[in-house]
Scaffold this active site. Structure first.
Site, PDB file in Angstrom:
ATOM      1  N   HIS A 122      26.328   1.684 -23.590  1.00 49.65           N
ATOM      2  CA  HIS A 122      27.158   2.740 -23.255  1.00 49.65           C
ATOM      3  C   HIS A 122      27.631   3.061 -24.626  1.00 49.65           C
ATOM      4  O   HIS A 122      28.165   2.306 -25.315  1.00 49.65           O
ATOM      5  CB  HIS A 122      28.056   2.352 -22.382  1.00 49.65           C
ATOM      6  CG  HIS A 122      27.624   2.168 -21.018  1.00 49.65           C
ATOM      7  ND1 HIS A 122      28.245   1.039 -20.334  1.00 49.65           N
ATOM      8  CD2 HIS A 122      26.709   2.813 -20.448  1.00 49.65           C
ATOM      9  CE1 HIS A 122      27.426   1.091 -18.961  1.00 49.65           C
ATOM     10  NE2 HIS A 122      26.676   1.936 -18.976  1.00 49.65           N
ATOM     11  N   GLY A 123      27.742   4.388 -24.888  1.00 50.26           N
ATOM     12  CA  GLY A 123      28.002   4.676 -26.359  1.00 50.26           C
ATOM     13  C   GLY A 123      29.392   4.548 -26.693  1.00 50.26           C
ATOM     14  O   GLY A 123      29.715   4.381 -27.976  1.00 50.26           O
ATOM     15  N   ASP A 124      30.354   4.666 -25.652  1.00 49.39           N
ATOM     16  CA  ASP A 124      31.627   4.376 -25.951  1.00 49.39           C
ATOM     17  C   ASP A 124      32.204   2.901 -25.737  1.00 49.39           C
ATOM     18  O   ASP A 124      33.382   2.482 -25.733  1.00 49.39           O
ATOM     19  CB  ASP A 124      32.608   5.317 -24.842  1.00 49.39           C
ATOM     20  CG  ASP A 124      32.324   4.897 -23.596  1.00 49.39           C
ATOM     21  OD1 ASP A 124      31.327   4.242 -23.257  1.00 49.39           O
ATOM     22  OD2 ASP A 124      33.165   5.255 -22.583  1.00 49.39           O
ATOM     23  N   GLU A 125      31.105   1.809 -25.973  1.00 49.80           N
ATOM     24  CA  GLU A 125      31.410   0.671 -26.074  1.00 49.80           C
ATOM     25  C   GLU A 125      30.467   0.200 -27.275  1.00 49.80           C
ATOM     26  O   GLU A 125      29.836  -0.741 -27.042  1.00 49.80           O
ATOM     27  CB  GLU A 125      30.848  -0.356 -24.812  1.00 49.80           C
ATOM     28  CG  GLU A 125      31.779   0.458 -23.537  1.00 49.80           C
ATOM     29  CD  GLU A 125      30.915  -0.006 -22.009  1.00 49.80           C
ATOM     30  OE1 GLU A 125      30.147  -0.881 -22.256  1.00 49.80           O
ATOM     31  OE2 GLU A 125      31.134   0.766 -21.143  1.00 49.80           O
ATOM     32  N   ASN A 183      22.622   2.620 -18.250  1.00 53.55           N
ATOM     33  CA  ASN A 183      22.345   1.499 -17.484  1.00 53.55           C
ATOM     34  C   ASN A 183      22.371   2.015 -15.877  1.00 53.55           C
ATOM     35  O   ASN A 183      22.779   1.095 -14.839  1.00 53.55           O
ATOM     36  CB  ASN A 183      23.894   0.662 -17.446  1.00 53.55           C
ATOM     37  CG  ASN A 183      23.638  -0.636 -17.161  1.00 53.55           C
ATOM     38  OD1 ASN A 183      22.815  -1.364 -17.167  1.00 53.55           O
ATOM     39  ND2 ASN A 183      24.821  -1.224 -16.509  1.00 53.55           N
ATOM     40  N   ARG A 184      21.890   3.145 -15.747  1.00 50.28           N
ATOM     41  CA  ARG A 184      21.524   3.719 -14.328  1.00 50.28           C
ATOM     42  C   ARG A 184      20.120   4.355 -14.376  1.00 50.28           C
ATOM     43  O   ARG A 184      19.452   4.904 -13.270  1.00 50.28           O
ATOM     44  CB  ARG A 184      22.546   4.780 -13.715  1.00 50.28           C
ATOM     45  CG  ARG A 184      23.853   4.278 -13.891  1.00 50.28           C
ATOM     46  CD  ARG A 184      24.285   3.105 -12.839  1.00 50.28           C
ATOM     47  NE  ARG A 184      25.636   2.951 -12.762  1.00 50.28           N
ATOM     48  CZ  ARG A 184      26.218   2.341 -13.685  1.00 50.28           C
ATOM     49  NH1 ARG A 184      25.738   1.840 -14.741  1.00 50.28           N
ATOM     50  NH2 ARG A 184      27.647   2.014 -13.529  1.00 50.28           N
ATOM     51  N   HIS A 223      28.787  -5.335 -23.199  1.00 52.04           N
ATOM     52  CA  HIS A 223      29.670  -4.175 -22.882  1.00 52.04           C
ATOM     53  C   HIS A 223      31.149  -4.238 -23.223  1.00 52.04           C
ATOM     54  O   HIS A 223      31.666  -5.416 -23.608  1.00 52.04           O
ATOM     55  CB  HIS A 223      29.288  -3.957 -21.348  1.00 52.04           C
ATOM     56  CG  HIS A 223      28.051  -3.544 -21.017  1.00 52.04           C
ATOM     57  ND1 HIS A 223      27.439  -2.365 -20.346  1.00 52.04           N
ATOM     58  CD2 HIS A 223      27.027  -4.463 -20.912  1.00 52.04           C
ATOM     59  CE1 HIS A 223      26.566  -2.383 -20.138  1.00 52.04           C
ATOM     60  NE2 HIS A 223      25.828  -3.446 -20.435  1.00 52.04           N
ATOM     61  N   TYR A 283      31.330  -4.591  -7.715  1.00 51.79           N
ATOM     62  CA  TYR A 283      31.065  -3.186  -7.263  1.00 51.79           C
ATOM     63  C   TYR A 283      29.535  -3.175  -7.499  1.00 51.79           C
ATOM     64  O   TYR A 283      28.985  -3.556  -8.450  1.00 51.79           O
ATOM     65  CB  TYR A 283      31.869  -2.254  -7.911  1.00 51.79           C
ATOM     66  CG  TYR A 283      31.707  -1.925  -9.561  1.00 51.79           C
ATOM     67  CD1 TYR A 283      30.738  -0.978  -9.786  1.00 51.79           C
ATOM     68  CD2 TYR A 283      32.395  -2.781 -10.394  1.00 51.79           C
ATOM     69  CE1 TYR A 283      30.552  -0.813 -11.167  1.00 51.79           C
ATOM     70  CE2 TYR A 283      32.219  -2.374 -11.662  1.00 51.79           C
ATOM     71  CZ  TYR A 283      31.269  -1.556 -12.208  1.00 51.79           C
ATOM     72  OH  TYR A 283      31.079  -1.515 -13.571  1.00 51.79           O
ATOM     73  N   GLU A 305      30.976  -8.412 -20.269  1.00 52.68           N
ATOM     74  CA  GLU A 305      31.954  -7.877 -20.597  1.00 52.68           C
ATOM     75  C   GLU A 305      33.083  -8.570 -21.562  1.00 52.68           C
ATOM     76  O   GLU A 305      33.461  -9.383 -21.401  1.00 52.68           O
ATOM     77  CB  GLU A 305      32.801  -7.260 -19.585  1.00 52.68           C
ATOM     78  CG  GLU A 305      32.023  -6.755 -18.144  1.00 52.68           C
ATOM     79  CD  GLU A 305      31.613  -5.327 -18.570  1.00 52.68           C
ATOM     80  OE1 GLU A 305      32.117  -4.712 -19.516  1.00 52.68           O
ATOM     81  OE2 GLU A 305      30.627  -4.798 -17.750  1.00 52.68           O
TER      82      GLU A 305
END
Length: 471
Positions: A122-125, A183-184, A223, A283, A305
């Site tokens: 993810h770009g913001d991680e 990631n989807r 992540h 989730y 994470e």
């Protein structure tokens, strides 16, 4: 003064009522303000956009994509004796997806397990991309002096992709340049999604092509937004939130615990017992890279994470590296320190056979490599396992192993093809084969005896027809 106390009290009440921020999923916030919060006690407030990305970040101190490319190439030159640098493709905007391979024989195929780390999905991680460069440099600097590092270099092919989503990093958002959550974007086991190759993002296609080329034993993606080790399954068939373990649930829990226990404080989590979680229980998500790796890539992958704050200040990166360093090394070392490893060969010269390994009671097989027929089947320690080698056209071979704290090695040797035909005859005729062979020999001997008797009678008849000569 009373007004200040009142404001602080209201703020505390408000913050305790908001759900924790979730990194893997990017679930839209249920509160209208768009605020999300870290999952650990004492974490700060994080500001996210409507699409789940952080809208206010401090990029100062983080490597730009150009800086990262330069750092990777500099590393390749500095540590060329145990590494090589290569690209698996490009992002939407044409940024190369650079990989560092670390091994005592980089670029050569060996009968050893391969492990991959992927950062910045993810770009913001962006913490993962920074920590992975720290990992590569730590290994380079401590090879032959640190036993764990030396073990990894000598026995594992470690592949490090610091940034899977360089475009998203530049845009400071979760998705890639097409604003797609990578990631989807993988094929899903439960729903017909992402099945069209032409529709998948170039970053996704690059990962899938990578796994077709290299047979990875295990992997992990890094992540941010929580502190926990996540393992499959990530989704459920009916989309319900519930614990849904995969066939290898036991070894996945073990791998997640290896990372959590070695971490500075992950195992102390008050939200996740032991600092680990089943994805579907946390989730459900669909089209995730983790489940796809296990189902289609034959690779056991964790989603790690590693930071409450998705984009923490750069001055916290060294602390985060120290928190995660031992975990990152221990997880890689696990692929040689646990499970059963070996090769599938013929008895006449040790020719590699295209086989696979099955474990009784676990509905999941591991294929041996094509070049060396080596296999690496990760299994949780402390168990007794029935291991079967399966080779098309050969009778399967089975052995029983007991795993304690360390792994074990078992080679499966199959008889060559000429003997295999006799094995097939034995299977068909069973224990009566020898009786049938004796009967065949007896009938053949009777045939020869009868033929010889007939021949003698004919000779006598011909002799009786001759007349005496009188002179």
């Amino acid at each position: 003064m009373k007004l200040l106390v009142s404001v602080l009290f209201i703020s505390l009440c408000f913050s305790s009522s908001v759900l924790p921020a979730i990194a893997r999923g990017g679930i839209p916030s249920s509160n209208p303000t768009g605020y999300g919060y870290g999952t650990q006690t004492g974490s700060g407030r994080h500001l996210f956009g409507e699409d789940g990305s952080q809208t206010s970040v401090d990029a100062q101190g983080y490597m730009t994509n150009s800086d990262l490319e330069m750092a990777i190439k500099d590393f390749g030159r500095r540590c060329s004796n145990i590494s090589r640098v290569y690209s698996i493709g490009e992002s939407v905007n044409g940024v190369p997806l650079w990989v560092i391979e670390i091994s005592d024989k980089p670029g050569e195929e060996e009968p050893e397990p391969a492990f991959k780390y992927i950062g910045n999905v993810h770009g913001d991680e962006p913490v993962g991309r920074e920590l992975l460069m720290h990992l590569a440099n730590w290994i380079c600097d401590n090879f032959l002096t640190d036993p764990m590092v030396t073990l990894i270099v000598d026995n594992v092919h470690l592949h490090i992709l610091p940034s899977m989503n360089p475009d998203g990093f530049s845009l400071r958002r979760r998705g890639n340049a097409n604003n797609i959550d990578l990631n989807r974007d993988f094929p899903d086991q439960f729903f017909n999604m992402n099945d069209d190759v032409d529709v998948r993002q170039p970053e996704t296609r690059a990962i899938m092509k990578w796994l077709r080329k290299i047979h990875f034993t295990a992997s992990a993606s890094l992540h941010g937004g929580a502190v926990v080790a996540n393992y499959p399954w990530d989704g459920t068939q009916d989309k319900r939130r519930m614990y849904f373990g995969c066939p290898d649930d036991k070894i996945f829990r073990f791998l997640a615990s290896v990372y959590s226990r070695s971490h500075y404080n992950m195992s102390l989590s008050k939200e996740f017992e032991g600092g680990i979680t089943n994805g579907a229980s946390w989730y459900p998500i669909y089209g995730g890279m983790q489940d796809w790796n296990y189902i289609y890539g034959g690779c056991l992958e964790l989603t790690l994470e590693i930071s409450d704050n998705k984009w923490p200040p750069a001055n916290e990166l060294l602390t985060l590296w120290e928190y995660n360093k031992k975990s990152m090394l221990d997880l890689v070392a696990t692929v040689v320190q646990t499970g059963v490893h070996g090769r599938i060969l013929t008895s006449d010269g040790g020719k590699p056979l295209p086989g696979s390994i099955a474990i009784n009671g676990i509905d999941y097989t591991v294929k041996a490599s094509t070049a060396f027929a080596d296999y690496h089947r990760l299994l949780a320690p402390g168990g007794r396992y029935e291991v079967t080698a399966i080779v098309p056209g050969y009778k399967s071979k089975t052995t029983v192993i007991s795993l304690e704290e360390s792994g074990t090695n078992v080679d499966f040797i199959f008889d060559p093809e000429v003997d295999r035909r006799w094995d097939s005859i034995s299977i068909i005729w069973g224990p009566r084969l020898e009786v049938y062979l004796l009967m065949i020999v007896a009938v053949f001997l009777l045939f020869l005896c009868r033929r010889r008797t007939i021949s003698r009678l004919k000779q006598r008849q011909l002799a009786g027809l001759k007349r005496p000569v009188v002179v």
